[in-house]
Design a protein around this motif. Structure first.
Motif, PDB file in Angstrom:
ATOM      1  N   THR A 235       1.381   9.346  -6.758  1.00  0.00           N
ATOM      2  CA  THR A 235       2.394   8.489  -6.154  1.00  0.00           C
ATOM      3  C   THR A 235       1.841   7.657  -4.996  1.00  0.00           C
ATOM      4  O   THR A 235       0.756   7.919  -4.484  1.00  0.00           O
ATOM      5  CB  THR A 235       3.562   9.345  -5.627  1.00  0.00           C
ATOM      6  N   ILE A 236       2.621   6.662  -4.593  1.00  0.00           N
ATOM      7  CA  ILE A 236       2.310   5.879  -3.395  1.00  0.00           C
ATOM      8  C   ILE A 236       2.837   6.669  -2.198  1.00  0.00           C
ATOM      9  O   ILE A 236       4.045   6.908  -2.094  1.00  0.00           O
ATOM     10  CB  ILE A 236       2.977   4.500  -3.442  1.00  0.00           C
ATOM     11  N   PRO A 237       1.977   7.123  -1.286  1.00  0.00           N
ATOM     12  CA  PRO A 237       2.450   7.976  -0.182  1.00  0.00           C
ATOM     13  C   PRO A 237       3.369   7.212   0.769  1.00  0.00           C
ATOM     14  O   PRO A 237       3.093   6.053   1.112  1.00  0.00           O
ATOM     15  CB  PRO A 237       1.156   8.416   0.519  1.00  0.00           C
ATOM     16  N   PRO A 238       4.462   7.844   1.187  1.00  0.00           N
ATOM     17  CA  PRO A 238       5.384   7.157   2.114  1.00  0.00           C
ATOM     18  C   PRO A 238       4.741   6.833   3.458  1.00  0.00           C
ATOM     19  O   PRO A 238       5.215   5.953   4.174  1.00  0.00           O
ATOM     20  CB  PRO A 238       6.538   8.167   2.278  1.00  0.00           C
TER      21      PRO A 238
ATOM     22  N   GLY B 298       5.680   7.691 -10.225  1.00  0.00           N
ATOM     23  CA  GLY B 298       6.667   7.929  -9.183  1.00  0.00           C
ATOM     24  C   GLY B 298       7.356   6.646  -8.762  1.00  0.00           C
ATOM     25  O   GLY B 298       7.277   5.619  -9.454  1.00  0.00           O
ATOM     26  N   THR B 299       8.014   6.680  -7.634  1.00  0.00           N
ATOM     27  CA  THR B 299       8.815   5.542  -7.177  1.00  0.00           C
ATOM     28  C   THR B 299       8.119   4.781  -6.054  1.00  0.00           C
ATOM     29  O   THR B 299       7.158   5.263  -5.456  1.00  0.00           O
ATOM     30  CB  THR B 299      10.176   6.031  -6.655  1.00  0.00           C
ATOM     31  N   ILE B 300       8.629   3.584  -5.798  1.00  0.00           N
ATOM     32  CA  ILE B 300       8.187   2.834  -4.615  1.00  0.00           C
ATOM     33  C   ILE B 300       8.874   3.458  -3.406  1.00  0.00           C
ATOM     34  O   ILE B 300      10.104   3.533  -3.359  1.00  0.00           O
ATOM     35  CB  ILE B 300       8.572   1.351  -4.717  1.00  0.00           C
ATOM     36  N   PRO B 301       8.124   3.950  -2.422  1.00  0.00           N
ATOM     37  CA  PRO B 301       8.779   4.575  -1.260  1.00  0.00           C
ATOM     38  C   PRO B 301       9.621   3.562  -0.497  1.00  0.00           C
ATOM     39  O   PRO B 301       9.186   2.429  -0.252  1.00  0.00           O
ATOM     40  CB  PRO B 301       7.616   5.093  -0.424  1.00  0.00           C
TER      41      PRO B 301
END
Length: 483
Positions: free
Chosen positions: A359-362, A382-385
């Motif tokens: 995922t892209i880390p928040p 995963g999602t875009i934070p």
């Protein structure tokens, strides 16, 4: 303000009285209230007052010595006025005092040694004045002190070794004075320190070996730049694992330890240290998490100055801070580490054309200087934070051709500087957020090849700068908005 309008002064604005004190004033808070003139001697006639806030006004004249009569006072804040004269020694009589804030005035003279009698003090802030003379060693008695800020004065003499007794100290600022002599090794006893600033003085000698990870288990910021320090930079600094920012620029070091990090030069020709350990650690984490040993090119990585590592660009004007990472098309695999957010000066992050997954880390929201974020052509899922919407400077956001899912966060509409938004070739579902209509600078909007549904928001018609729009290959319904 209802002052003088009735006889009940407890109802006057900024005045607090305690019922248990039979109507005696316990707090005066008139900060940032446009007050000018001088402080009257009768300011000392409040035997029950505990909090006196008069900061951010335009008071002139001196601090009346009668202030020492405020025997119940816990907090004194006269910061940000135009007060002159000396600090009255009578302050040393207020044994209950916990906070003294006299910063940003025009006070002169020396710091009264009597302040060392105030054993309940947790904060002293007298920065930004014209104080001179030496720092009284009696301040070393203040075992409860958590912040000592004496910076931006004209203090002379040496740093009292008794300061090593300040076991509770967290913030220690003596920078921008005229202090001389050596740094006392006893300062290694300050185990609670987080911020330590002594830059822009005339300090000589070496950095004590007591400056190490055992002595400073919480230290994050160490600034000793712009002094006359000599000798070699001790390797013990490497053991301070919590250190984020270290600046030793403009000293006279010779034989510096280049394994920490180094750029530029000192007067003796050896390297100086002015580096960010948080950045060093973040880049090493990136190397490990993305299997750096298998990268296509990894020149210089993990050895020497990280500004020489392949794909890393540092800005000289930022004293060697990383402002660009370009590892695109370089065979990166694995995941993006959370510590990617520990590159506070990063402007460009190019990682497209690799095989990154996860995922892209928040924590990416911490990259507040970021202009370009290109993670396209990977295998990210995963999602875009939603935290991405906090990157107020972002100009380009490209995550096209990944495996991202979920909805497009409405917070993307907060990116007022955005010109390019590539979200194509993923598995996004849900509707197109109407907040995208807020992106007045947007020129390229590619949402094609996803699973978006619902109607096309009429707010898209607000995108007056738009040059290219692609919504192809989705599940959109309804009519094309006339807007």
């Amino acid at each position: 303000m209802n002052w003088l309008s009735n006889s009940d002064y407890c109802s006057w604005s900024g005045i607090t009285c305690s019922p248990s004190s039979y109507g005696h004033v316990t707090q005066i808070n008139l900060s940032n209230n446009g007050l000018n003139g001088t402080l009257p001697a009768s300011i000392g006639d409040f035997p029950s007052v505990q909090y006196l806030y008069l900061s951010g006004n335009s008071f002139t004249g001196t601090i009346p010595p009668q202030i020492g009569n405020l025997s119940s006072l816990l907090l004194l804040n006269l910061d940000g006025n135009q007060l002159t004269g000396t600090i009255p020694s009578e302050l040393g009589k207020i044994s209950s005092l916990q906070t003294i804030n006299l910063g940003s005035n025009q006070l002169s003279g020396s710091i009264p040694s009597e302040i060392g009698n105030l054993l309940q003090l947790t904060l002293i802030n007298i920065n930004g004045n014209h104080l001179n003379g030496t720092i009284p060693s009696s301040l070393g008695n203040l075992s409860q002190l958590r912040e000592l800020s004496l910076y931006s004065n004209q203090l002379t003499g040496t740093i009292p070794p008794q300061f090593g007794n300040l076991a509770s100290l967290i913030v220690f600022n003596l920078n921008s004075n005229q202090l001389s002599g050596t740094i006392p090794s006893s300062l290694g006893n300050l185990s609670q320190l987080v911020l330590f600033e002594m830059y822009s003085n005339q300090l000589t000698g070496t950095i004590p070996s007591s400056f190490n990870g055992t002595s400073f288990p919480s230290l994050q910021y160490l600034y000793l730049n712009n002094n006359q320090l000599t000798g070699s930079i001790p390797s013990s600094l490497q053991t301070i694992s919590t250190l984020i920012d270290l600046d030793l620029y403009n000293n006279n070091f010779c034989g510096a330890n280049p394994s920490i990090c180094s750029v530029g030069s000192n007067n003796c020709g050896g390297p100086y240290l002015s580096c960010n350990f948080g950045e060093d650690a973040a880049l090493r984490d990136l190397y490990t998490a993305t299997n750096g040993g298998s990268w296509g090119t990894k020149t210089n990585w993990l050895s020497g100055d990280y500004c020489t590592w392949y794909g890393i660009t540092c800005s000289p004007s930022s004293y060697g801070y990383v402002y660009k990472v370009d590892l695109s098309n370089n065979g990166l695999t694995g995941t993006l580490p959370d510590s990617i957010g520990n590159l506070p000066y990063l402007i460009d992050l190019w990682l497209y054309g690799n095989s990154l997954n996860g995922t892209i880390p928040p924590q990416i929201e911490n990259l507040t200087a970021l202009l370009i974020l290109d993670l396209s052509n990977n295998q990210l899922s995963g999602t875009i934070p939603s935290e991405l919407g906090n990157l107020a400077q972002l100009n380009t956001f490209s995550v096209g051709d990944n495996q991202l899912t979920g909805t497009i966060p409405s917070s993307v509409g907060n990116l007022s500087q955005l010109e390019t938004l590539y979200l194509n070739g993923n598995y996004f579902s849900g509707t197109i957020p109407s907040s995208l209509g807020n992106l007045s600078q947007l020129q390229y909007l590619y949402l094609n090849s996803n699973s978006l549904n619902g109607t096309i928001p009429s707010q898209i018609g607000n995108l007056a700068s738009l040059l290219s729009l692609d919504l192809d290959s989705n599940k959109l319904t309804g009519t094309i908005p006339s807007s």
